[in-house]
Design a protein around this motif. Structure first.
Motif, PDB file in Angstrom:
ATOM      1  N   ARG A  85      -1.429  12.714 -12.851  1.00  0.00           N
ATOM      2  CA  ARG A  85      -0.872  13.565 -11.793  1.00  0.00           C
ATOM      3  C   ARG A  85      -2.030  13.974 -10.897  1.00  0.00           C
ATOM      4  NH1 ARG A  85       4.179  15.451 -11.968  1.00  0.00           N
ATOM      5  NH2 ARG A  85       5.405  14.933 -13.783  1.00  0.00           N
ATOM      6  N   VAL A  86      -1.806  13.842  -9.591  1.00  0.00           N
ATOM      7  CA  VAL A  86      -2.835  14.105  -8.602  1.00  0.00           C
ATOM      8  C   VAL A  86      -2.317  15.166  -7.643  1.00  0.00           C
ATOM      9  CG1 VAL A  86      -4.184  13.066  -6.744  1.00  0.00           C
ATOM     10  CG2 VAL A  86      -3.660  11.732  -8.783  1.00  0.00           C
ATOM     11  N   ALA A  87      -3.199  16.074  -7.249  1.00  0.00           N
ATOM     12  CA  ALA A  87      -2.824  17.100  -6.269  1.00  0.00           C
ATOM     13  C   ALA A  87      -2.363  16.423  -4.987  1.00  0.00           C
ATOM     14  CB  ALA A  87      -4.000  18.010  -5.987  1.00  0.00           C
ATOM     15  N   LEU A  88      -1.276  16.930  -4.420  1.00  0.00           N
ATOM     16  CA  LEU A  88      -0.712  16.351  -3.202  1.00  0.00           C
ATOM     17  C   LEU A  88      -1.756  16.247  -2.097  1.00  0.00           C
ATOM     18  CD1 LEU A  88       1.750  15.254  -1.746  1.00  0.00           C
ATOM     19  CD2 LEU A  88       2.378  17.603  -1.178  1.00  0.00           C
ATOM     20  N   SER A  89      -2.613  17.243  -1.984  1.00  0.00           N
ATOM     21  CA  SER A  89      -3.631  17.245  -0.926  1.00  0.00           C
ATOM     22  C   SER A  89      -4.674  16.144  -1.114  1.00  0.00           C
ATOM     23  CB  SER A  89      -4.318  18.603  -0.857  1.00  0.00           C
ATOM     24  OG  SER A  89      -4.996  18.874  -2.069  1.00  0.00           O
ATOM     25  N   GLU A  90      -4.773  15.576  -2.313  1.00  0.00           N
ATOM     26  CA  GLU A  90      -5.762  14.529  -2.599  1.00  0.00           C
ATOM     27  C   GLU A  90      -5.114  13.181  -2.898  1.00  0.00           C
ATOM     28  OE1 GLU A  90      -8.078  16.094  -5.802  1.00  0.00           O
ATOM     29  OE2 GLU A  90      -8.861  17.732  -4.602  1.00  0.00           O
ATOM     30  N   LEU A  91      -3.804  13.102  -2.759  1.00  0.00           N
ATOM     31  CA  LEU A  91      -3.048  11.926  -3.195  1.00  0.00           C
ATOM     32  C   LEU A  91      -3.509  10.639  -2.529  1.00  0.00           C
ATOM     33  CD1 LEU A  91      -0.710  10.846  -4.913  1.00  0.00           C
ATOM     34  CD2 LEU A  91       0.796  11.366  -2.990  1.00  0.00           C
ATOM     35  N   ALA A  92      -3.470  10.593  -1.219  1.00  0.00           N
ATOM     36  CA  ALA A  92      -3.812   9.353  -0.510  1.00  0.00           C
ATOM     37  C   ALA A  92      -5.237   8.908  -0.808  1.00  0.00           C
ATOM     38  CB  ALA A  92      -3.615   9.535   0.991  1.00  0.00           C
ATOM     39  N   ASP A  93      -6.182   9.846  -0.767  1.00  0.00           N
ATOM     40  CA  ASP A  93      -7.581   9.504  -1.039  1.00  0.00           C
ATOM     41  C   ASP A  93      -7.766   9.021  -2.471  1.00  0.00           C
ATOM     42  OD1 ASP A  93      -8.362  10.157   1.529  1.00  0.00           O
ATOM     43  OD2 ASP A  93      -8.982  12.189   0.986  1.00  0.00           O
ATOM     44  N   SER A  94      -7.085   9.653  -3.407  1.00  0.00           N
ATOM     45  CA  SER A  94      -7.221   9.289  -4.816  1.00  0.00           C
ATOM     46  C   SER A  94      -6.705   7.876  -5.079  1.00  0.00           C
ATOM     47  CB  SER A  94      -6.482  10.304  -5.686  1.00  0.00           C
ATOM     48  OG  SER A  94      -6.587   9.961  -7.039  1.00  0.00           O
ATOM     49  N   ILE A  95      -5.526   7.570  -4.537  1.00  0.00           N
ATOM     50  CA  ILE A  95      -4.955   6.232  -4.731  1.00  0.00           C
ATOM     51  C   ILE A  95      -5.828   5.184  -4.052  1.00  0.00           C
ATOM     52  CG2 ILE A  95      -3.020   4.732  -4.102  1.00  0.00           C
ATOM     53  CD1 ILE A  95      -1.181   7.151  -4.587  1.00  0.00           C
ATOM     54  N   GLU A  96      -6.249   5.471  -2.829  1.00  0.00           N
ATOM     55  CA  GLU A  96      -7.103   4.522  -2.113  1.00  0.00           C
ATOM     56  C   GLU A  96      -8.420   4.281  -2.861  1.00  0.00           C
ATOM     57  OE1 GLU A  96      -9.243   3.847   2.230  1.00  0.00           O
ATOM     58  OE2 GLU A  96      -7.963   5.597   1.919  1.00  0.00           O
ATOM     59  N   ARG A  97      -9.039   5.353  -3.327  1.00  0.00           N
ATOM     60  CA  ARG A  97     -10.306   5.240  -4.056  1.00  0.00           C
ATOM     61  C   ARG A  97     -10.132   4.394  -5.317  1.00  0.00           C
ATOM     62  NH1 ARG A  97     -11.461  10.125  -3.756  1.00  0.00           N
ATOM     63  NH2 ARG A  97     -10.392  10.838  -5.630  1.00  0.00           N
ATOM     64  N   HIS A  98      -9.055   4.649  -6.082  1.00  0.00           N
ATOM     65  CA  HIS A  98      -8.811   3.877  -7.304  1.00  0.00           C
ATOM     66  C   HIS A  98      -8.639   2.395  -6.972  1.00  0.00           C
ATOM     67  CE1 HIS A  98      -7.263   2.903 -11.321  1.00  0.00           C
ATOM     68  NE2 HIS A  98      -6.405   2.123 -10.672  1.00  0.00           N
ATOM     69  N   ASN A  99      -7.782   2.110  -5.995  1.00  0.00           N
ATOM     70  CA  ASN A  99      -7.520   0.719  -5.648  1.00  0.00           C
ATOM     71  C   ASN A  99      -8.759   0.018  -5.109  1.00  0.00           C
ATOM     72  OD1 ASN A  99      -4.824   0.569  -6.484  1.00  0.00           O
ATOM     73  ND2 ASN A  99      -4.092   1.449  -4.578  1.00  0.00           N
ATOM     74  N   GLU A 100      -9.576   0.728  -4.348  1.00  0.00           N
ATOM     75  CA  GLU A 100     -10.810   0.129  -3.813  1.00  0.00           C
ATOM     76  C   GLU A 100     -11.819  -0.163  -4.924  1.00  0.00           C
ATOM     77  OE1 GLU A 100     -11.881  -0.963  -0.801  1.00  0.00           O
ATOM     78  OE2 GLU A 100      -9.865  -0.597  -0.017  1.00  0.00           O
ATOM     79  N   THR A 101     -12.024   0.804  -5.815  1.00  0.00           N
ATOM     80  CA  THR A 101     -13.075   0.651  -6.821  1.00  0.00           C
ATOM     81  C   THR A 101     -12.653  -0.193  -8.017  1.00  0.00           C
ATOM     82  OG1 THR A 101     -12.482   2.743  -7.879  1.00  0.00           O
ATOM     83  CG2 THR A 101     -14.210   2.817  -6.212  1.00  0.00           C
ATOM     84  N   VAL A 102     -11.381  -0.170  -8.370  1.00  0.00           N
ATOM     85  CA  VAL A 102     -10.935  -0.869  -9.577  1.00  0.00           C
ATOM     86  C   VAL A 102     -10.243  -2.196  -9.259  1.00  0.00           C
ATOM     87  CG1 VAL A 102      -9.509  -0.668 -11.659  1.00  0.00           C
ATOM     88  CG2 VAL A 102     -10.691   1.347 -10.774  1.00  0.00           C
ATOM     89  N   HIS A 103      -9.569  -2.281  -8.130  1.00  0.00           N
ATOM     90  CA  HIS A 103      -8.744  -3.452  -7.838  1.00  0.00           C
ATOM     91  C   HIS A 103      -9.134  -4.159  -6.533  1.00  0.00           C
ATOM     92  CE1 HIS A 103      -6.317  -2.208 -11.191  1.00  0.00           C
ATOM     93  NE2 HIS A 103      -6.085  -1.034 -10.626  1.00  0.00           N
ATOM     94  N   ASP A 104     -10.379  -4.002  -6.115  1.00  0.00           N
ATOM     95  CA  ASP A 104     -10.891  -4.662  -4.912  1.00  0.00           C
ATOM     96  C   ASP A 104     -10.004  -4.446  -3.690  1.00  0.00           C
ATOM     97  OD1 ASP A 104     -13.163  -5.714  -6.215  1.00  0.00           O
ATOM     98  OD2 ASP A 104     -11.994  -7.418  -6.948  1.00  0.00           O
ATOM     99  N   GLY A 105      -9.416  -3.250  -3.586  1.00  0.00           N
ATOM    100  CA  GLY A 105      -8.614  -2.896  -2.427  1.00  0.00           C
ATOM    101  C   GLY A 105      -7.157  -3.294  -2.508  1.00  0.00           C
ATOM    102  N   GLU A 106      -6.784  -4.067  -3.525  1.00  0.00           N
ATOM    103  CA  GLU A 106      -5.378  -4.450  -3.674  1.00  0.00           C
ATOM    104  C   GLU A 106      -4.551  -3.216  -4.011  1.00  0.00           C
ATOM    105  OE1 GLU A 106      -2.649  -7.656  -6.137  1.00  0.00           O
ATOM    106  OE2 GLU A 106      -4.821  -7.755  -6.296  1.00  0.00           O
ATOM    107  N   GLN A 107      -3.401  -3.064  -3.375  1.00  0.00           N
ATOM    108  CA  GLN A 107      -2.557  -1.880  -3.533  1.00  0.00           C
ATOM    109  C   GLN A 107      -1.762  -1.951  -4.832  1.00  0.00           C
ATOM    110  OE1 GLN A 107      -2.727   0.775  -1.334  1.00  0.00           O
ATOM    111  NE2 GLN A 107      -4.475  -0.450  -0.696  1.00  0.00           N
ATOM    112  N   ILE A 108      -2.382  -1.547  -5.938  1.00  0.00           N
ATOM    113  CA  ILE A 108      -1.728  -1.607  -7.243  1.00  0.00           C
ATOM    114  C   ILE A 108      -1.325  -0.214  -7.711  1.00  0.00           C
ATOM    115  CG2 ILE A 108      -2.023  -2.226  -9.664  1.00  0.00           C
ATOM    116  CD1 ILE A 108      -3.781  -4.558  -8.690  1.00  0.00           C
ATOM    117  N   ALA A 109      -2.265   0.726  -7.734  1.00  0.00           N
ATOM    118  CA  ALA A 109      -1.928   2.105  -8.092  1.00  0.00           C
ATOM    119  C   ALA A 109      -1.047   2.670  -7.004  1.00  0.00           C
ATOM    120  CB  ALA A 109      -3.188   2.946  -8.252  1.00  0.00           C
ATOM    121  N   GLN A 110      -0.046   3.472  -7.399  1.00  0.00           N
ATOM    122  CA  GLN A 110       0.908   4.001  -6.433  1.00  0.00           C
ATOM    123  C   GLN A 110       1.593   5.235  -6.983  1.00  0.00           C
ATOM    124  OE1 GLN A 110       4.207   1.354  -5.841  1.00  0.00           O
ATOM    125  NE2 GLN A 110       4.331   0.816  -7.977  1.00  0.00           N
ATOM    126  N   VAL A 111       2.246   5.963  -6.081  1.00  0.00           N
ATOM    127  CA  VAL A 111       3.091   7.078  -6.506  1.00  0.00           C
ATOM    128  C   VAL A 111       4.176   6.494  -7.395  1.00  0.00           C
ATOM    129  CG1 VAL A 111       4.743   8.812  -5.708  1.00  0.00           C
ATOM    130  CG2 VAL A 111       2.629   8.444  -4.440  1.00  0.00           C
TER     131      VAL A 111
END
Length: 71
Positions: free
Chosen positions: A22-48
């Motif tokens: 669970r991620v704070a709404l105010s950090e949601l977009a940045d958190s998902i983007e950061r995860h996908n960039e660092t773990v999945h080479d930018g592929e949009q895998i992590a999501q709400v």
């Protein structure tokens, strides 16, 4: 923007990693983007959480009256 104690927390899942968090709404977009960039080479895998996204979409459609018939 930083999270506050009363900031809503949104469920996020990553099927590839097998994780849910669970991620704070105010950090949601940045958190998902950061995860996908660092773990999945930018592929949009992590999501709400898909169930939550579907529920929100239904609420928006109802609120906007997009499925109401004229007349």
């Amino acid at each position: 923007m930083t999270a506050t104690e009363d900031d809503a927390r949104v469920p996020v899942e990553c099927e590839a990693c097998g994780t849910r968090t669970r991620v704070a709404l105010s950090e949601l977009a940045d958190s998902i983007e950061r995860h996908n960039e660092t773990v999945h080479d930018g592929e949009q895998i992590a999501q709400v959480d898909p169930d939550l996204k579907a529920q929100l979409a239904d609420l928006i459609v109802d609120d906007m009256g997009l499925l109401e018939e004229d007349g």
